[in-house]
Design a protein around this motif. Sequence first.
Motif, PDB file in Angstrom:
ATOM      1  N   HIS A 174     -39.977 -13.772 -46.177  1.00  0.00           N
ATOM      2  CA  HIS A 174     -39.191 -12.641 -45.673  1.00  0.00           C
ATOM      3  C   HIS A 174     -39.044 -12.702 -44.151  1.00  0.00           C
ATOM      4  O   HIS A 174     -39.372 -11.731 -43.464  1.00  0.00           O
ATOM      5  CB  HIS A 174     -39.854 -11.315 -46.063  1.00  0.00           C
ATOM      6  CG  HIS A 174     -40.033 -11.126 -47.531  1.00  0.00           C
ATOM      7  ND1 HIS A 174     -39.044 -10.627 -48.347  1.00  0.00           N
ATOM      8  CD2 HIS A 174     -41.095 -11.375 -48.345  1.00  0.00           C
ATOM      9  CE1 HIS A 174     -39.491 -10.574 -49.599  1.00  0.00           C
ATOM     10  NE2 HIS A 174     -40.723 -11.022 -49.621  1.00  0.00           N
ATOM     11  N   PRO A 175     -38.516 -13.795 -43.600  1.00  0.00           N
ATOM     12  CA  PRO A 175     -38.380 -13.857 -42.136  1.00  0.00           C
ATOM     13  C   PRO A 175     -37.231 -12.983 -41.643  1.00  0.00           C
ATOM     14  O   PRO A 175     -36.270 -12.722 -42.377  1.00  0.00           O
ATOM     15  CB  PRO A 175     -38.072 -15.340 -41.891  1.00  0.00           C
ATOM     16  CG  PRO A 175     -37.347 -15.764 -43.128  1.00  0.00           C
ATOM     17  CD  PRO A 175     -37.988 -15.001 -44.260  1.00  0.00           C
ATOM     18  N   ARG A 195     -32.194 -20.937 -45.911  1.00  0.00           N
ATOM     19  CA  ARG A 195     -31.662 -19.592 -46.120  1.00  0.00           C
ATOM     20  C   ARG A 195     -31.314 -19.352 -47.586  1.00  0.00           C
ATOM     21  O   ARG A 195     -31.466 -18.251 -48.100  1.00  0.00           O
ATOM     22  CB  ARG A 195     -30.433 -19.379 -45.231  1.00  0.00           C
ATOM     23  CG  ARG A 195     -29.981 -17.938 -45.184  1.00  0.00           C
ATOM     24  CD  ARG A 195     -28.967 -17.705 -44.094  1.00  0.00           C
ATOM     25  NE  ARG A 195     -27.687 -18.342 -44.364  1.00  0.00           N
ATOM     26  CZ  ARG A 195     -26.591 -18.128 -43.640  1.00  0.00           C
ATOM     27  NH1 ARG A 195     -26.635 -17.330 -42.583  1.00  0.00           N
ATOM     28  NH2 ARG A 195     -25.468 -18.738 -43.938  1.00  0.00           N
ATOM     29  N   ASP A 196     -30.869 -20.404 -48.257  1.00  0.00           N
ATOM     30  CA  ASP A 196     -30.518 -20.277 -49.670  1.00  0.00           C
ATOM     31  C   ASP A 196     -31.733 -19.985 -50.541  1.00  0.00           C
ATOM     32  O   ASP A 196     -31.603 -19.454 -51.635  1.00  0.00           O
ATOM     33  CB  ASP A 196     -29.839 -21.572 -50.148  1.00  0.00           C
ATOM     34  CG  ASP A 196     -29.372 -21.494 -51.588  1.00  0.00           C
ATOM     35  OD1 ASP A 196     -28.574 -20.584 -51.901  1.00  0.00           O
ATOM     36  OD2 ASP A 196     -29.809 -22.328 -52.395  1.00  0.00           O
ATOM     37  N   CYS A 197     -32.924 -20.330 -50.056  1.00  0.00           N
ATOM     38  CA  CYS A 197     -34.148 -20.126 -50.833  1.00  0.00           C
ATOM     39  C   CYS A 197     -34.811 -18.780 -50.561  1.00  0.00           C
ATOM     40  O   CYS A 197     -35.695 -18.366 -51.318  1.00  0.00           O
ATOM     41  CB  CYS A 197     -35.152 -21.240 -50.528  1.00  0.00           C
ATOM     42  SG  CYS A 197     -34.602 -22.890 -51.029  1.00  0.00           S
ATOM     43  N   LEU A 198     -34.420 -18.100 -49.491  1.00  0.00           N
ATOM     44  CA  LEU A 198     -35.072 -16.847 -49.123  1.00  0.00           C
ATOM     45  C   LEU A 198     -34.723 -15.735 -50.098  1.00  0.00           C
ATOM     46  O   LEU A 198     -33.686 -15.767 -50.759  1.00  0.00           O
ATOM     47  CB  LEU A 198     -34.648 -16.437 -47.705  1.00  0.00           C
ATOM     48  CG  LEU A 198     -35.056 -17.397 -46.582  1.00  0.00           C
ATOM     49  CD1 LEU A 198     -34.468 -16.926 -45.254  1.00  0.00           C
ATOM     50  CD2 LEU A 198     -36.571 -17.511 -46.490  1.00  0.00           C
ATOM     51  N   LEU A 199     -35.599 -14.742 -50.164  1.00  0.00           N
ATOM     52  CA  LEU A 199     -35.374 -13.623 -51.072  1.00  0.00           C
ATOM     53  C   LEU A 199     -34.308 -12.670 -50.540  1.00  0.00           C
ATOM     54  O   LEU A 199     -33.634 -12.005 -51.313  1.00  0.00           O
ATOM     55  CB  LEU A 199     -36.687 -12.854 -51.281  1.00  0.00           C
ATOM     56  CG  LEU A 199     -37.824 -13.631 -51.938  1.00  0.00           C
ATOM     57  CD1 LEU A 199     -39.028 -12.722 -52.141  1.00  0.00           C
ATOM     58  CD2 LEU A 199     -37.378 -14.219 -53.274  1.00  0.00           C
ATOM     59  N   ARG A 200     -34.149 -12.618 -49.208  1.00  0.00           N
ATOM     60  CA  ARG A 200     -33.147 -11.739 -48.612  1.00  0.00           C
ATOM     61  C   ARG A 200     -31.948 -12.567 -48.198  1.00  0.00           C
ATOM     62  O   ARG A 200     -32.081 -13.494 -47.399  1.00  0.00           O
ATOM     63  CB  ARG A 200     -33.727 -11.012 -47.397  1.00  0.00           C
ATOM     64  CG  ARG A 200     -32.775 -10.023 -46.735  1.00  0.00           C
ATOM     65  CD  ARG A 200     -33.534  -9.125 -45.769  1.00  0.00           C
ATOM     66  NE  ARG A 200     -34.110  -9.856 -44.657  1.00  0.00           N
ATOM     67  CZ  ARG A 200     -33.479 -10.062 -43.486  1.00  0.00           C
ATOM     68  NH1 ARG A 200     -32.249  -9.610 -43.316  1.00  0.00           N
ATOM     69  NH2 ARG A 200     -34.077 -10.706 -42.518  1.00  0.00           N
ATOM     70  N   PRO A 201     -30.755 -12.286 -48.700  1.00  0.00           N
ATOM     71  CA  PRO A 201     -29.578 -13.099 -48.378  1.00  0.00           C
ATOM     72  C   PRO A 201     -29.102 -12.866 -46.949  1.00  0.00           C
ATOM     73  O   PRO A 201     -29.325 -11.801 -46.363  1.00  0.00           O
ATOM     74  CB  PRO A 201     -28.538 -12.607 -49.394  1.00  0.00           C
ATOM     75  CG  PRO A 201     -28.944 -11.204 -49.702  1.00  0.00           C
ATOM     76  CD  PRO A 201     -30.444 -11.200 -49.652  1.00  0.00           C
TER      77      PRO A 201
END
Length: 287
Positions: A174-175, A195-201
């Motif tokens: 969650h950066p 970025r594609d792997c992060l939980l927040r788009p």
Amino acid sequence: MNDPTDSLIPDWLRHPSARKRIAVVHAGPIGLATAMLLARRHDVRLQDARTHWVEQINAGHLPPDEPGLQERLSHHCDGLQATTDLELAVDEADYVFVTTPTRFDKAYGSVDTSALDTMLQEVRLINPGATLVLASNPPVGYNQYRTRLTGETSPPIVLPTPLRPGHVFQDRWHPQRLVIGECSQRAVYLALLLRDCLLRPGVPYVLTHATEAEAVFLFEQKRELLGGTLSQAEVASYANRHGLDLGQILEALAMDVQPELGHVHTPDRMPWAQTVPYRPDHLTPST
């Protein structure tokens, strides 16, 4: 509104089914958190020399104790496999994330990066075509100095890792933003992959030069100690003294310059990170 980087997105990032082969070296908290994150979208091999550690990870038992980790490993990390074999992990990888830690040498009063140097050299020998990502928080100036000595034409991309102890997985997943220490098209690809792997788009990313990215976390540590405020004059003085791009550092730190106060206000702090001097005498140039 379309993302301005749309035209730079390669085909493999436009299609969710296009999985990349990724290796992560060293299964410490940073390496494990990085591997678990990337395994949400890609095939990841996590290498560590400790047999019992690898067995625990493959069995679904995570050594670090943070809330929610076990559930994430069970439901979000189907593409993760741990191994003790460095060549097996690295040989056919498209990306290799090296998270080998450094060690503070009390005798020298600086950071000993010899283990990191050795690992970078071994990985490059095994797979010279992979994109190498330096994700272990090296000291300021490390990547530039190493590149000058080794003569590499494609040095590692610096991925500063501002992760707080006890909150490593939360901060990795969650950066507030991503800082990539290279200004190039392949750095954009890396930012988009992460970025594609992060939980927040839609997490924003900032591209800086390698040394500027390393310097950012020198100030992250101090900002954390000072409760969110840094001296604008100190940041500018440091950048000018070392020939760094002040604008890149300010952007990466999300600083809001307020000249009338003489300070840089930082309402959107990144997590804590540590950076200390190092000794480069063990580095050897390429022949």
